[in-house]
Design a protein around this motif. Structure first.
Motif, PDB file in Angstrom:
ATOM      1  N   LEU A 180     -17.544 119.225  39.849  1.00 12.02           N
ATOM      2  CA  LEU A 180     -16.080 119.281  39.807  1.00 12.02           C
ATOM      3  C   LEU A 180     -15.573 120.715  39.819  1.00 12.02           C
ATOM      4  O   LEU A 180     -14.599 121.037  40.494  1.00 12.02           O
ATOM      5  CB  LEU A 180     -15.555 118.559  38.562  1.00 12.02           C
ATOM      6  CG  LEU A 180     -15.690 117.048  38.570  1.00 12.02           C
ATOM      7  CD1 LEU A 180     -15.137 116.453  37.293  1.00 12.02           C
ATOM      8  CD2 LEU A 180     -14.952 116.460  39.764  1.00 12.02           C
TER       9      LEU A 180
ATOM     10  N   HIS B 259     -11.839 118.611  35.666  1.00 13.62           N
ATOM     11  CA  HIS B 259     -10.819 117.567  35.572  1.00 13.62           C
ATOM     12  C   HIS B 259     -11.406 116.486  34.683  1.00 13.62           C
ATOM     13  O   HIS B 259     -12.243 115.690  35.114  1.00 13.62           O
ATOM     14  CB  HIS B 259     -10.471 117.039  36.968  1.00 13.62           C
ATOM     15  CG  HIS B 259      -9.415 115.973  36.949  1.00 13.62           C
ATOM     16  ND1 HIS B 259      -9.497 114.817  37.670  1.00 13.62           N
ATOM     17  CD2 HIS B 259      -8.261 115.897  36.267  1.00 13.62           C
ATOM     18  CE1 HIS B 259      -8.431 114.070  37.442  1.00 13.62           C
ATOM     19  NE2 HIS B 259      -7.664 114.700  36.591  1.00 13.62           N
TER      20      HIS B 259
ATOM     21  N   THR C  72     -10.529 113.699  33.383  1.00 20.34           N
ATOM     22  CA  THR C  72     -10.430 112.288  33.735  1.00 20.34           C
ATOM     23  C   THR C  72     -11.506 111.912  34.753  1.00 20.34           C
ATOM     24  O   THR C  72     -12.233 110.935  34.588  1.00 20.34           O
ATOM     25  CB  THR C  72      -9.029 111.985  34.323  1.00 20.34           C
ATOM     26  OG1 THR C  72      -8.062 112.693  33.550  1.00 20.34           O
ATOM     27  CG2 THR C  72      -8.732 110.515  34.303  1.00 20.34           C
ATOM     28  N   GLU C  73     -11.611 112.720  35.800  1.00 23.39           N
ATOM     29  CA  GLU C  73     -12.601 112.413  36.840  1.00 23.39           C
ATOM     30  C   GLU C  73     -14.025 112.604  36.306  1.00 23.39           C
ATOM     31  O   GLU C  73     -14.936 111.851  36.645  1.00 23.39           O
ATOM     32  CB  GLU C  73     -12.362 113.317  38.065  1.00 23.39           C
ATOM     33  CG  GLU C  73     -13.221 112.941  39.243  1.00 23.39           C
ATOM     34  CD  GLU C  73     -12.883 113.720  40.512  1.00 23.39           C
ATOM     35  OE1 GLU C  73     -11.756 114.247  40.621  1.00 23.39           O
ATOM     36  OE2 GLU C  73     -13.762 113.803  41.385  1.00 23.39           O
TER      37      GLU C  73
ATOM     38  N   THR D  56     -14.908 109.541  34.356  1.00 25.43           N
ATOM     39  CA  THR D  56     -15.059 108.397  35.254  1.00 25.43           C
ATOM     40  C   THR D  56     -16.407 108.454  35.974  1.00 25.43           C
ATOM     41  O   THR D  56     -17.157 107.475  36.017  1.00 25.43           O
ATOM     42  CB  THR D  56     -13.922 108.377  36.303  1.00 25.43           C
ATOM     43  OG1 THR D  56     -12.683 108.544  35.613  1.00 25.43           O
ATOM     44  CG2 THR D  56     -13.894 107.082  37.075  1.00 25.43           C
ATOM     45  N   ARG D  57     -16.728 109.620  36.522  1.00 26.52           N
ATOM     46  CA  ARG D  57     -18.015 109.775  37.212  1.00 26.52           C
ATOM     47  C   ARG D  57     -19.185 109.524  36.256  1.00 26.52           C
ATOM     48  O   ARG D  57     -20.152 108.848  36.590  1.00 26.52           O
ATOM     49  CB  ARG D  57     -18.155 111.206  37.744  1.00 26.52           C
ATOM     50  CG  ARG D  57     -17.405 111.467  39.032  1.00 26.52           C
ATOM     51  CD  ARG D  57     -17.330 112.986  39.239  1.00 26.52           C
ATOM     52  NE  ARG D  57     -16.822 113.327  40.552  1.00 26.52           N
ATOM     53  CZ  ARG D  57     -17.611 113.732  41.563  1.00 26.52           C
ATOM     54  NH1 ARG D  57     -18.898 113.850  41.405  1.00 26.52           N
ATOM     55  NH2 ARG D  57     -17.084 114.030  42.727  1.00 26.52           N
TER      56      ARG D  57
ATOM     57  N   PRO E 242      -6.299 116.034  39.674  1.00 27.47           N
ATOM     58  CA  PRO E 242      -6.908 117.329  39.370  1.00 27.47           C
ATOM     59  C   PRO E 242      -6.022 118.489  39.825  1.00 27.47           C
ATOM     60  O   PRO E 242      -5.133 118.303  40.666  1.00 27.47           O
ATOM     61  CB  PRO E 242      -8.194 117.301  40.197  1.00 27.47           C
ATOM     62  CG  PRO E 242      -7.891 116.404  41.345  1.00 27.47           C
ATOM     63  CD  PRO E 242      -6.917 115.380  40.841  1.00 27.47           C
TER      64      PRO E 242
END
Lengths: 191, 291
Positions: free
Chosen positions: A124, A132, A134-135, A138-139, A169
């Motif tokens: 990222l 980021h 949140t991402e 999630t990943r 992001p």
């Protein structure tokens, strides 16, 4: 855990110590006097396969697999308590980082969830220039905790409902500059 | 007092309440924080676990961007503080690293000579503004409020020099300057588990449980901290801690800048207090309203 049966010296990896010496900060373990201050100070040593003092001893004896396969290096939270308390001023946290990188390089990452988190973090940052959260989560959940995904919902929702979890992001403007820097490091080779 | 401000990624997201309170108190305290243009992630602990030189390089880009302004860099995040400082220190101490970082920055059209000082916002609040000045600006004294000062790890370790690694005092003094009582809290620098909350949740929850129990048994009404990850773990995960450890903790976890803001008489909406997961409890509210 250490195997209970007798381990013969001939089966140990005598090059392992030299290899650790060659890592950045690795030569410092020469200074270890096995006092155990690190293990006694570590907030997570009670759940480690081998507490930090023992890791140093295992490295010096050539127990390569035991060190690199252990959960110890991934349970280090980088709190630096051992580093500031070590009477020989060994940068223990740095040694743990070096062991993490060596374990990743050698593919000793099976079941190590922290590796999934760290690798995605790097991805990222290389993509956006920033993390980021949140991402990242999630990943991480998809790759490492898919069957436990539900357990992340309450805290995720709490953050989201309080406006603390941005969905999109932020990409830095000069990402090309960052990538050029990273490309150059790639050419230079790691330290 | 003008500084180059490096917020860090968390402060722009999960810790945005920290940013709101910093924005609110800075003008009153005479702090001018100019955000570093186009800063990137410092790398935190995760990048270092995968690639060492790259993590120093991305961190060094920020220092290189900040250098032309000839001002101290100030960050509110303990991880950013540690990483930027570590990069700075190793850049000076290890000539090989310095050379490689120089080449990497050059590829991006940047250069760095090692002349930037990186400081935590607590350092600035304590040493540049000072408890006396803050005390003189207080509009609502927080008499009767008992606060557990939780510093966490990366602001005091490895030793950066501005406070003690085991028993730091700067935040204690700031709390007292507001009229509140800083309780004896021996766990003030014990680890909360940091990012292990994502990967080894039970372990991190138990570490947090210890911290919450310690604060409550010291008679604290609230915990005050200065690190985005510490605040999130103790605040957002408190209900989960209770479930796992069968406890009934209900202790608000504020940023020091929020507490200062309350004492300066700022409205709670400007300080991001509504974004706390554990709401302000009745005794805290009573003290704050009575103040």
């Amino acid at each position: 855990m250490l195997k209970k049966e007798i381990v013969y010296e001939s089966t140990l990896d005598h090059d392992f110590l030299e290899e650790i010496y060659s890592l950045p900060g690795g030569h410092e373990i020469k200074k270890c006097i096995q006092c155990g201050t690190c293990s006694g100070s570590c907030p997570t040593s009670h759940v480690m396969d081998h507490a930090p003092r023992k890791i140093f001893s295992l490295i010096r004896a050539g127990f390569r697999e035991e060190v690199l396969d252990s959960n110890t290096i991934w349970f280090c939270s980088s709190c630096y308590t051992c580093s500031v308390r070590c009477p020989k001023e060994i940068k223990i946290t740095d040694v743990m980082y070096a062991l993490k990188r060596l374990a990743i390089k050698e593919g000793k990452t099976k079941g190590k969830k922290a590796v999934v988190l760290s690798k995605n973090f790097v991805k990222l940052v290389n993509k956006y220039g920033r993390n980021h959260e949140t991402e990242l989560m999630t990943r991480y959940i998809i790759q490492a905790e898919l069957f436990n995904a539900f357990k992340f919902i309450p805290q995720g929702w709490k953050l989201f409902s309080k406006g603390r979890l941005p969905l999109f992001p932020h990409k830095i403007k000069n990402i090309d500059q960052l990538r050029k820097i990273l490309k150059k490091v790639d050419e230079l080779g790691e330290i | 007092m003008k500084y180059t401000y490096y917020p860090g990624c968390s402060v722009k997201a999960t810790a945005n309440l920290y940013q709101e309170s910093i924005d609110a108190i800075s003008p009153i305290l005479g702090l001018e924080l100019e955000e570093l243009e186009d800063w990137n992630c410092c790398g935190a602990t995760a990048y270092m676990s995968v690639k060492e030189l790259m993590s120093f390089a991305i961190s060094a880009r920020n220092l290189a961007l900040a250098e032309p302004f000839h001002r101290d860099v100030v960050t509110p995040c303990s991880a950013c503080y540690l990483v930027l400082n570590k990069t700075n220190q190793y850049f000076t101490e290890y000539p090989d690293l310095r050379k490689k970082l120089g080449q990497a920055l050059e590829a991006g059209g940047l250069s760095y000579s090692g002349n930037i000082r990186v400081r935590h916002i607590l350092d600035v609040l304590f040493n540049d503004v000072g408890p006396e000045k803050i005390s003189s600006l207080v509009k609502k004294r927080l008499d009767g409020l008992r606060v557990a000062p939780y510093y966490g790890c990366q602001i005091v370790r490895p030793e950066m020099g501005f406070d003690d690694p085991d028993d730091p005092q700067s935040m204690d003094r700031l709390i007292e300057s507001l009229g509140a009582t800083s309780v004896e809290y021996p766990l003030k620098t014990k680890c909360c588990g940091a990012s292990l909350m994502g990967t080894e949740e039970d372990l991190a929850l138990r570490l947090c449980c210890e911290l919450l129990t310690g604060a409550e048994s010291a008679g604290a009404h609230c915990i005050v901290t200065l690190c985005p990850l510490c605040q999130m773990n103790l605040d957002v995960y408190q209900s989960k801690v209770n479930r796992l450890c069968r406890m009934k903790h209900n202790i608000p976890v504020l940023y020091i800048t929020q507490l200062i803001g309350i004492a300066l008489g700022l409205p709670s909406k400007d300080l991001g207090l509504d974004k706390l997961a554990v709401k302000l409890t009745k005794p805290v509210k009573e003290i704050l309203q009575g103040a």
